[in-house]
Every structure is written in structure tokens, then in C-alpha cells.
Design a protein around this motif. Structure first.
Motif, short mmCIF file in Angstrom:
data_model
loop_
_atom_site.label_atom_id
_atom_site.label_comp_id
_atom_site.label_asym_id
_atom_site.label_seq_id
_atom_site.Cartn_x
_atom_site.Cartn_y
_atom_site.Cartn_z
N ASP A 62 29.66 27.04 38.91
CA ASP A 62 29.64 28.13 39.90
C ASP A 62 30.96 28.18 40.65
OD1 ASP A 62 27.11 28.77 39.14
OD2 ASP A 62 26.11 27.74 40.81
N TYR A 63 31.51 27.02 40.99
CA TYR A 63 32.79 26.99 41.70
C TYR A 63 33.91 27.52 40.81
CZ TYR A 63 36.90 25.12 44.05
OH TYR A 63 38.12 24.98 44.66
N THR A 64 33.91 27.14 39.54
CA THR A 64 34.94 27.63 38.62
C THR A 64 34.85 29.14 38.45
OG1 THR A 64 34.90 25.52 37.43
CG2 THR A 64 35.88 27.41 36.30
N ALA A 65 33.63 29.66 38.31
CA ALA A 65 33.46 31.11 38.17
C ALA A 65 33.91 31.84 39.44
CB ALA A 65 32.00 31.43 37.87
N MET A 66 33.64 31.27 40.60
CA MET A 66 34.05 31.89 41.85
C MET A 66 35.57 31.91 41.97
SD MET A 66 33.05 30.79 45.75
CE MET A 66 33.99 29.25 45.56
N MET A 67 36.23 30.82 41.60
CA MET A 67 37.69 30.77 41.67
C MET A 67 38.34 31.73 40.69
SD MET A 67 38.28 28.82 44.15
CE MET A 67 40.07 28.77 43.95
N ARG A 68 37.76 31.88 39.49
CA ARG A 68 38.30 32.84 38.53
C ARG A 68 38.15 34.27 39.04
NH1 ARG A 68 35.91 30.38 32.81
NH2 ARG A 68 37.30 28.54 32.73
N GLN A 69 37.01 34.57 39.66
CA GLN A 69 36.82 35.90 40.22
C GLN A 69 37.82 36.14 41.35
OE1 GLN A 69 34.93 38.35 39.24
NE2 GLN A 69 35.54 39.70 40.94
N ARG A 70 38.09 35.14 42.14
CA ARG A 70 39.07 35.29 43.22
C ARG A 70 40.47 35.51 42.66
NH1 ARG A 70 40.14 30.78 48.01
NH2 ARG A 70 41.85 31.90 49.05
N GLU A 71 40.82 34.78 41.61
CA GLU A 71 42.14 34.96 41.01
C GLU A 71 42.29 36.35 40.42
OE1 GLU A 71 42.48 31.86 38.19
OE2 GLU A 71 42.76 30.25 39.69
N ARG A 72 41.23 36.87 39.76
CA ARG A 72 41.31 38.23 39.21
C ARG A 72 41.46 39.26 40.32
NH1 ARG A 72 37.25 36.24 35.54
NH2 ARG A 72 35.62 37.07 36.90
N THR A 73 40.75 39.06 41.42
CA THR A 73 40.86 40.00 42.54
C THR A 73 42.26 39.98 43.14
OG1 THR A 73 38.51 39.68 43.04
CG2 THR A 73 39.88 40.65 44.76
N GLU A 74 42.82 38.79 43.30
CA GLU A 74 44.19 38.68 43.85
C GLU A 74 45.21 39.27 42.89
OE1 GLU A 74 44.72 34.61 44.72
OE2 GLU A 74 43.51 34.65 46.56
N ALA A 75 45.03 39.05 41.59
CA ALA A 75 45.98 39.61 40.61
C ALA A 75 45.92 41.13 40.62
CB ALA A 75 45.67 39.07 39.21
N THR A 76 44.72 41.70 40.72
CA THR A 76 44.59 43.15 40.80
C THR A 76 45.25 43.70 42.05
OG1 THR A 76 42.50 43.04 39.58
CG2 THR A 76 42.95 45.06 40.80
N ALA A 77 45.08 43.00 43.17
CA ALA A 77 45.70 43.45 44.41
C ALA A 77 47.22 43.40 44.32
CB ALA A 77 45.21 42.60 45.58
N ARG A 78 47.76 42.37 43.65
CA ARG A 78 49.22 42.28 43.50
C ARG A 78 49.75 43.40 42.62
NH1 ARG A 78 48.11 36.63 43.19
NH2 ARG A 78 48.09 36.77 40.92
N ARG A 79 49.03 43.73 41.55
CA ARG A 79 49.48 44.83 40.68
C ARG A 79 49.46 46.16 41.42
NH1 ARG A 79 46.28 42.14 36.75
NH2 ARG A 79 44.60 43.66 37.08
#
Length: 280
Positions: free
Chosen positions: A242-259
Motif C-alpha cells: 500500500d505504501y509503494t502504491a501510494m508513493m507511485r501515485q504521488r510521483e505520477r501526480t508530481e510528474a504531471t504537475a511538472r509537465r
């Protein structure tokens, strides 16, 4: 701790207050009442000292006693849902037997009985009654269905489930996705309370939970696995995933915001994917 089961089948762990803490809170309340009474007597004597006869003085004293011993405590206890000055200082609160907030009915019963068992008898009856029940209830609490609980309790850190070394390889490929959340909560609660259980109850509960959890885990653990080790492995692996899935979702959200932030000013895209109109 005292366990209370609510109507929604939620277990609340509440710590009843002891007689010493309740006694100190009562002494603080009585001290405050005496101070207020002295101030009222001084004010009334200064304002109406020349026009008061004996009958009027007696009536005012009676009104003052009823006001300070019944009306004010019942009102404060009702509005604050079980608080008073002394309980606020000592970190206590009056609650119902089911753990809910008290109402006017409970405060009124407690206030009326307090006049008899605390003020008239000097607290002797309240002390004797509190000796014969585990929640240190006085007579007013027994009739009102209430008791005093501690609000300021040091929270013990809950130990996290640790992956047993012998099950690391199995847990790396096992599927825990079908494990119900309610069952996972029961397993976590059992692991946290297991050291305080008797050996017989601990073994019986671990076997029951392991058998129930094995229906939702694939493949099953090795045959020689201890039930508690199996529960530790399932909870630890589920937490890590669950922690790994949450961190991956956070990374995808941050990458989308940077783009989105690096797009040209005239070609900015909204989060919904629709291109925003050009600025004039």
C-alpha cells in the motif's frame, strides 16, 4: 482500560478515572464555589446592606445555595458535555456508560444526588459507593448511568507488524489483494493486543484469524508456518505494498504537475486534458 462497544459495533477503549483524581476535581470545584459565594455575599452586602431584613437575608442565602450547588454545576456540566472547572484541570470528563456525551437528564440527577452524598455527608457516601465498583462511580453516577473517564491519556505507540525472515520469499510473490479491510483491521488489532492475552486465547484467536485470512491469500504459506508469523507476514506485506502504491501515485501526480508547469504560456493545458484558451 475499559472497553465499550457502541451501537455500530465499534470498540472504544476508555480509561475510567480513579477516586483520587475525582476527589481532587471535586475539591477544586468546591473551592471555586466558596470563592464565588464569598464574592456574592460581599457584593450583596455592599449593595443592599442597609435594606435587608432577616427574612430577606435568609431567602437570598437559600437562593445562593441552590444556585451554586445545583443550578450552576448542572448547567455547566450540560453545556460542556460532562466538564467542570475541576475536571478540566484534572483532565476528566463525565460520560454515559456507553461512552457517549451526557445530557441534561444525567447532569440533573448527578447534581441533585451530589447535594446529599458530597455536600451534606462530606463525600463519605460517595467514597464508600466508589469502593464497590470498578469505575469508581458514586451514587449519582449509578442512578444516572454515567462515570468519569480520563481524557488526557498517554497514547502507547502501536508496534508495527514485522515480516518474518522465513516468509520474505513467499510474501514477495503472494497475492493479498482480496484480503478484506475489516479482516485486516482485526488482524492488526490482534497483533497489537496479543502480548496481553492469555496463551490459550492467543493461540485460539491466531488460529481463527489465520484460517480466515488464508482464504483470501494465494498461494498459501508453507505448511509449517506458525499462525502468528503468517499474520505478521500478511499485514507487513500489505502495508509495504500500500505504501509503494501510494508513493507511485504521488510521483505520477508530481510528474504531471511538472509537465503542465513547463508547457508554453499560450499552450497551457488544464488538468482535465482540455486545452485552455489562449491569453490575449
Amino acid at each position: 482500560m475499559s472497553s465499550v462497544v457502541t451501537g455500530e459495533a465499534v470498540v472504544l477503549e476508555l480509561k475510567p478515572a480513579g477516586f483520587a483524581a475525582r476527589g481532587l476535581s471535586v475539591l477544586i470545584d468546591i473551592t471555586a464555589q466558596v470563592i464565588v459565594a464569598v464574592l456574592l455575599v460581599l457584593v450583596v452586602g455592599r449593595v443592599f446592606g442597609g435594606v435587608l431584613d432577616q427574612a430577606l437575608t435568609t431567602a437570598l442565602l437559600l437562593v445562593m445555595v441552590v444556585l451554586l450547588l445545583v443550578v450552576v454545576p448542572v448547567t455547566v456540566e450540560t453545556l460542556t458535555r460532562g466538564k467542570s472547572l475541576g475536571r478540566f484541570v484534572m483532565g476528566l470528563r463525565i460520560v454515559r456508560d456507553d461512552g457517549g456525551a451526557i445530557r441534561f437528564r444525567h447532569a440533573f440527577i448527578r447534581g441533585m444526588l451530589a447535594v446529599f452524598e458530597i455536600y451534606m455527608l462530606g463525600g463519605s457516601l460517595a467514597f464508600l459507593v466508589s469502593l464497590f465498583n470498578e469505575r469508581s462511580k458514586r451514587l449519582g453516577d449509578l442512578l444516572a448511568g454515567t462515570y468519569a473517564m480520563r481524557e488526557r491519556v498517554v497514547a502507547r505507540p502501536r508496534a508495527l507488524a514485522v515480516m518474518p525472515p522465513s516468509l520474505q520469499q513467499w510474501a514477495a510473490t503472494a497475492d493479498f489483494g482480496r484480503l478484506p479491510d475489516a479482516l485486516a483491521r482485526r488482524m492488526s488489532q490482534f497483533l497489537a493486543q496479543a502480548p496481553r492475552l492469555t496463551p490459550q486465547a492467543r493461540q485460539a484467536l491466531s488460529l481463527d484469524l489465520a484460517a480466515e485470512a488464508s482464504d483470501h491469500v494465494s498461494p498459501p504459506p508453507p505448511v509449517t508456518t506458525h499462525p502468528e508469523e503468517f499474520l505478521h507476514a500478511v499485514i507487513a506485506a500489505r502495508r509495504e505494498r500500500d505504501y509503494t502504491a501510494m508513493m507511485r501515485q504521488r510521483e505520477r501526480t508530481e510528474a504531471t504537475a511538472r509537465r503542465l508547469h513547463t508547457l508554453p504560456f499560450g499552450r497551457r493545458t488544464e488538468p482535465s486534458g482540455v486545452e485552455a484558451p489562449r491569453q490575449p
